[in-house]
Design a protein around this motif. Structure first.
Motif, PDB file in Angstrom:
ATOM      1  N   THR A  81       0.825  -1.204   0.000  1.00  0.00           N
ATOM      2  CA  THR A  81       0.000   0.000   0.000  1.00  0.00           C
ATOM      3  C   THR A  81       0.860   1.255   0.000  1.00  0.00           C
ATOM      4  OG1 THR A  81      -1.703  -1.172   1.273  1.00  0.00           O
ATOM      5  CG2 THR A  81      -1.874   1.229   1.165  1.00  0.00           C
ATOM      6  N   GLY A  82       1.922   1.237   0.797  1.00  0.00           N
ATOM      7  CA  GLY A  82       2.804   2.394   0.884  1.00  0.00           C
ATOM      8  C   GLY A  82       3.422   2.754  -0.451  1.00  0.00           C
ATOM      9  N   ILE A  83       3.945   1.759  -1.151  1.00  0.00           N
ATOM     10  CA  ILE A  83       4.588   2.012  -2.450  1.00  0.00           C
ATOM     11  C   ILE A  83       3.575   2.522  -3.469  1.00  0.00           C
ATOM     12  CG2 ILE A  83       5.729   0.910  -4.413  1.00  0.00           C
ATOM     13  CD1 ILE A  83       7.153  -0.912  -2.396  1.00  0.00           C
ATOM     14  N   VAL A  84       2.412   1.868  -3.539  1.00  0.00           N
ATOM     15  CA  VAL A  84       1.390   2.267  -4.515  1.00  0.00           C
ATOM     16  C   VAL A  84       0.886   3.680  -4.233  1.00  0.00           C
ATOM     17  CG1 VAL A  84      -0.934   1.795  -5.378  1.00  0.00           C
ATOM     18  CG2 VAL A  84       0.662  -0.093  -5.012  1.00  0.00           C
ATOM     19  N   VAL A  85       0.483   3.935  -2.984  1.00  0.00           N
ATOM     20  CA  VAL A  85      -0.046   5.251  -2.618  1.00  0.00           C
ATOM     21  C   VAL A  85       1.027   6.327  -2.740  1.00  0.00           C
ATOM     22  CG1 VAL A  85      -0.966   6.640  -0.713  1.00  0.00           C
ATOM     23  CG2 VAL A  85      -1.838   4.330  -1.103  1.00  0.00           C
ATOM     24  N   GLY A  86       2.231   6.011  -2.271  1.00  0.00           N
ATOM     25  CA  GLY A  86       3.317   6.983  -2.333  1.00  0.00           C
ATOM     26  C   GLY A  86       3.605   7.439  -3.753  1.00  0.00           C
ATOM     27  N   LEU A  87       3.686   6.500  -4.687  1.00  0.00           N
ATOM     28  CA  LEU A  87       3.981   6.834  -6.075  1.00  0.00           C
ATOM     29  C   LEU A  87       2.829   7.582  -6.743  1.00  0.00           C
ATOM     30  CD1 LEU A  87       5.760   3.579  -7.315  1.00  0.00           C
ATOM     31  CD2 LEU A  87       6.782   5.850  -7.056  1.00  0.00           C
ATOM     32  N   ILE A  88       1.609   7.075  -6.601  1.00  0.00           N
ATOM     33  CA  ILE A  88       0.460   7.690  -7.269  1.00  0.00           C
ATOM     34  C   ILE A  88       0.208   9.105  -6.755  1.00  0.00           C
ATOM     35  CG2 ILE A  88      -2.042   7.584  -7.546  1.00  0.00           C
ATOM     36  CD1 ILE A  88      -1.803   4.563  -7.696  1.00  0.00           C
ATOM     37  N   GLU A  89       0.183   9.273  -5.433  1.00  0.00           N
ATOM     38  CA  GLU A  89      -0.115  10.591  -4.881  1.00  0.00           C
ATOM     39  C   GLU A  89       1.001  11.585  -5.152  1.00  0.00           C
ATOM     40  OE1 GLU A  89      -1.384  10.533  -0.822  1.00  0.00           O
ATOM     41  OE2 GLU A  89      -3.239   9.445  -1.289  1.00  0.00           O
ATOM     42  N   GLU A  90       2.243  11.133  -5.127  1.00  0.00           N
ATOM     43  CA  GLU A  90       3.342  12.055  -5.403  1.00  0.00           C
ATOM     44  C   GLU A  90       3.377  12.467  -6.878  1.00  0.00           C
ATOM     45  OE1 GLU A  90       5.238  13.660  -3.138  1.00  0.00           O
ATOM     46  OE2 GLU A  90       3.763  12.649  -1.878  1.00  0.00           O
ATOM     47  N   ILE A  91       3.091  11.539  -7.774  1.00  0.00           N
ATOM     48  CA  ILE A  91       3.049  11.879  -9.200  1.00  0.00           C
ATOM     49  C   ILE A  91       1.982  12.934  -9.453  1.00  0.00           C
ATOM     50  CG2 ILE A  91       2.378  11.013 -11.482  1.00  0.00           C
ATOM     51  CD1 ILE A  91       3.831   8.425 -10.817  1.00  0.00           C
ATOM     52  N   PHE A  92       0.797  12.750  -8.838  1.00  0.00           N
ATOM     53  CA  PHE A  92      -0.283  13.704  -9.089  1.00  0.00           C
ATOM     54  C   PHE A  92      -0.108  15.012  -8.321  1.00  0.00           C
ATOM     55  CE2 PHE A  92      -4.462  15.547  -8.016  1.00  0.00           C
ATOM     56  CZ  PHE A  92      -4.851  15.920  -9.298  1.00  0.00           C
ATOM     57  N   PHE A  93       0.003  14.917  -6.993  1.00  0.00           N
ATOM     58  CA  PHE A  93       0.001  16.136  -6.184  1.00  0.00           C
ATOM     59  C   PHE A  93       1.300  16.936  -6.270  1.00  0.00           C
ATOM     60  CE2 PHE A  93      -3.402  13.756  -4.039  1.00  0.00           C
ATOM     61  CZ  PHE A  93      -4.388  14.732  -4.044  1.00  0.00           C
ATOM     62  N   ARG A  94       2.428  16.253  -6.322  1.00  0.00           N
ATOM     63  CA  ARG A  94       3.694  16.970  -6.375  1.00  0.00           C
ATOM     64  C   ARG A  94       4.273  16.999  -7.790  1.00  0.00           C
ATOM     65  NH1 ARG A  94       1.496  16.649  -1.398  1.00  0.00           N
ATOM     66  NH2 ARG A  94       1.988  14.428  -1.288  1.00  0.00           N
ATOM     67  N   GLY A  95       4.247  15.851  -8.493  1.00  0.00           N
ATOM     68  CA  GLY A  95       4.805  15.819  -9.827  1.00  0.00           C
ATOM     69  C   GLY A  95       4.042  16.668 -10.820  1.00  0.00           C
ATOM     70  N   ILE A  96       2.697  16.623 -10.774  1.00  0.00           N
ATOM     71  CA  ILE A  96       1.884  17.375 -11.725  1.00  0.00           C
ATOM     72  C   ILE A  96       1.352  18.674 -11.121  1.00  0.00           C
ATOM     73  CG2 ILE A  96      -0.231  17.346 -13.111  1.00  0.00           C
ATOM     74  CD1 ILE A  96       0.114  14.366 -13.474  1.00  0.00           C
ATOM     75  N   LEU A  97       0.526  18.543 -10.063  1.00  0.00           N
ATOM     76  CA  LEU A  97      -0.198  19.704  -9.537  1.00  0.00           C
ATOM     77  C   LEU A  97       0.720  20.808  -9.035  1.00  0.00           C
ATOM     78  CD1 LEU A  97      -2.947  20.924  -8.961  1.00  0.00           C
ATOM     79  CD2 LEU A  97      -2.964  19.763  -6.751  1.00  0.00           C
ATOM     80  N   THR A  98       1.657  20.479  -8.155  1.00  0.00           N
ATOM     81  CA  THR A  98       2.537  21.503  -7.589  1.00  0.00           C
ATOM     82  C   THR A  98       3.381  22.169  -8.671  1.00  0.00           C
ATOM     83  OG1 THR A  98       2.677  20.301  -5.491  1.00  0.00           O
ATOM     84  CG2 THR A  98       4.345  21.993  -5.897  1.00  0.00           C
ATOM     85  N   ARG A  99       3.897  21.366  -9.593  1.00  0.00           N
ATOM     86  CA  ARG A  99       4.765  21.912 -10.629  1.00  0.00           C
ATOM     87  C   ARG A  99       3.980  22.770 -11.614  1.00  0.00           C
ATOM     88  NH1 ARG A  99       9.662  18.963 -11.186  1.00  0.00           N
ATOM     89  NH2 ARG A  99       9.497  18.725 -13.436  1.00  0.00           N
ATOM     90  N   ILE A 100       2.723  22.370 -11.920  1.00  0.00           N
ATOM     91  CA  ILE A 100       1.879  23.196 -12.794  1.00  0.00           C
ATOM     92  C   ILE A 100       1.574  24.531 -12.123  1.00  0.00           C
ATOM     93  CG2 ILE A 100      -0.502  23.444 -13.616  1.00  0.00           C
ATOM     94  CD1 ILE A 100       1.196  21.926 -15.523  1.00  0.00           C
ATOM     95  N   LEU A 101       1.190  24.482 -10.854  1.00  0.00           N
ATOM     96  CA  LEU A 101       0.869  25.709 -10.122  1.00  0.00           C
ATOM     97  C   LEU A 101       2.085  26.616  -9.986  1.00  0.00           C
ATOM     98  CD1 LEU A 101      -1.438  24.266  -7.295  1.00  0.00           C
ATOM     99  CD2 LEU A 101      -2.131  25.659  -9.251  1.00  0.00           C
ATOM    100  N   SER A 102       3.278  26.021  -9.911  1.00  0.00           N
ATOM    101  CA  SER A 102       4.494  26.829  -9.787  1.00  0.00           C
ATOM    102  C   SER A 102       4.752  27.644 -11.053  1.00  0.00           C
ATOM    103  CB  SER A 102       5.702  25.936  -9.488  1.00  0.00           C
ATOM    104  OG  SER A 102       6.042  25.140 -10.613  1.00  0.00           O
ATOM    105  N   ARG A 103       4.184  27.192 -12.179  1.00  0.00           N
ATOM    106  CA  ARG A 103       4.337  27.924 -13.433  1.00  0.00           C
ATOM    107  C   ARG A 103       3.279  29.011 -13.584  1.00  0.00           C
ATOM    108  NH1 ARG A 103       4.751  22.296 -16.845  1.00  0.00           N
ATOM    109  NH2 ARG A 103       6.676  21.509 -15.872  1.00  0.00           N
ATOM    110  N   LEU A 104       2.224  28.910 -12.764  1.00  0.00           N
ATOM    111  CA  LEU A 104       1.135  29.889 -12.838  1.00  0.00           C
ATOM    112  C   LEU A 104       1.286  31.026 -11.841  1.00  0.00           C
ATOM    113  CD1 LEU A 104      -1.910  27.436 -13.132  1.00  0.00           C
ATOM    114  CD2 LEU A 104      -0.552  28.449 -14.957  1.00  0.00           C
ATOM    115  N   GLY A 105       2.144  30.855 -10.857  1.00  0.00           N
ATOM    116  CA  GLY A 105       2.313  31.883  -9.830  1.00  0.00           C
ATOM    117  C   GLY A 105       3.602  31.662  -9.056  1.00  0.00           C
ATOM    118  N   THR A 106       3.614  32.127  -7.810  1.00  0.00           N
ATOM    119  CA  THR A 106       4.808  32.000  -6.977  1.00  0.00           C
ATOM    120  C   THR A 106       4.951  30.577  -6.448  1.00  0.00           C
ATOM    121  OG1 THR A 106       3.640  32.579  -4.932  1.00  0.00           O
ATOM    122  CG2 THR A 106       4.532  34.406  -6.255  1.00  0.00           C
ATOM    123  N   LEU A 107       6.165  30.231  -6.031  1.00  0.00           N
ATOM    124  CA  LEU A 107       6.401  28.905  -5.464  1.00  0.00           C
ATOM    125  C   LEU A 107       5.605  28.718  -4.177  1.00  0.00           C
ATOM    126  CD1 LEU A 107      10.252  28.398  -5.985  1.00  0.00           C
ATOM    127  CD2 LEU A 107       8.363  27.429  -7.302  1.00  0.00           C
TER     128      LEU A 107
END
Length: 304
Positions: free
Chosen positions: A138-164
């Protein structure tokens, strides 16, 4: 329409689609399960309507990730936070996993020492082995999926739209908030209608009515900020995903071995999300995250 506005609309549409399509699919998925050979599989056929609904929302969320990524022009390894050699990724992920597991195991032992959590009945050896297997997977699956979406995609997209700062805070708030949209998996109905999924969804916001959600929310917000900052700093999700996986491993594994004592005078230390995160976890992980961040910063300066 400018590109930034298109991306915001795409994110909003994705979130709404998860709730609306997920609710519509719930009764359909229920019918498929109970009118096909799937009903003969114990873990599937005996699932409650609430559990089926939770899986339906997950299926829609996962199925919509690639269309969302295309709308956001996030289709490369770098966009997913995966622009790192496989060997280096595995090394950092492994180091993060061990670190995350050890730090949260300390808290789990503390809860056991003060008798806030007590051993469940049954063969302890069997429970520990099952808890380890369940926790690691569970840890590996959740860790990878949530990090790809929330940090890999969402955070990085938002960083291009405004301040860090804005990107980190908004993505971490969303990350914490969605964890509390959670209905009771044991929920069942005598008759399933086409709108039963929406009825279940309405009850899924019940955790917010309990003030105890604050401690758990602060915990998730804190780790979200730390993992987002770590990802932006390092340029990939490897270390963050490993730490996240280690934390989830201990929480899931521990829940298989121990239970929370609702009569304990220390019950207020845990929130209503998973009976583990709460004010104690918030304080402990805030110290761990700050200490880790300053350690990494100091090491980077020494290596410069």
């Amino acid at each position: 329409m400018n590109e930034d506005r298109k991306k915001i609309i795409a994110l909003t549409t994705y979130l709404l689609s998860v709730f609306i399509l997920g609710s519509l699919i719930c009764p359909l998925l229920w019918e498929i399960i109970h009118n096909t050979p799937l009903k003969n599989i114990e873990s599937i056929g005996e699932a409650s309507f609430g559990k089926v609904c939770n899986r339906a929302f997950m299926l829609v969320a996962f199925g919509g990730l690639w269309p969302l990524a295309k709308q956001l022009n996030c289709t490369t390894k770098d966009d997913f936070g995966l622009a790192i050699p496989r060997k280096s990724f595995l090394k950092e992920f492994g180091m993060g996993f061990i670190f995350g597991a050890i730090t949260l195991l300390c808290l789990a032992l503390f809860f056991y020492f003060i008798e806030l959590r007590t051993l469940k009945s049954g063969p302890i050896d069997e429970r520990i082995l099952k808890g380890i297997r369940k926790g690691v997977v569970t840890g590996i699956v959740v860790g990878l999926i949530e990090e790809i979406f929330f940090r890999g995609i969402l955070t990085r997209i938002l960083s291009r739209l405004g301040t860090l700062f804005m990107a980190i805070f908004i993505s971490s708030t969303i990350y914490a908030a969605v964890h509390f949209i959670k209905g009771d998996s044991s929920t069942n109905y005598d008759v399933i209608h086409w709108h039963s999924g929406f009825t279940y969804l309405k009850s899924a916001f019940g955790l917010y009515a309990d003030p105890r959600f604050i401690g758990s929310f602060l915990t998730l917000l804190t780790v979200g900020i730390f993992l987002a900052a770590l990802t932006l700093k390092r340029g990939n999700i490897a270390l963050a995903a490993g730490i996240h996986a280690g934390w989830v491993c201990i929480i899931k594994g521990n829940s298989n071995v121990t239970r929370t004592d609702g009569d304990s005078p220390y019950y207020w230390l845990v929130g209503n999300y998973d009976k583990f995160t709460g004010y104690a976890a918030f304080l402990w992980l805030a110290i761990i995250c700050l200490g880790t961040w300053f350690f990494l910063e100091k090491r980077n300066k020494n290596c410069a």
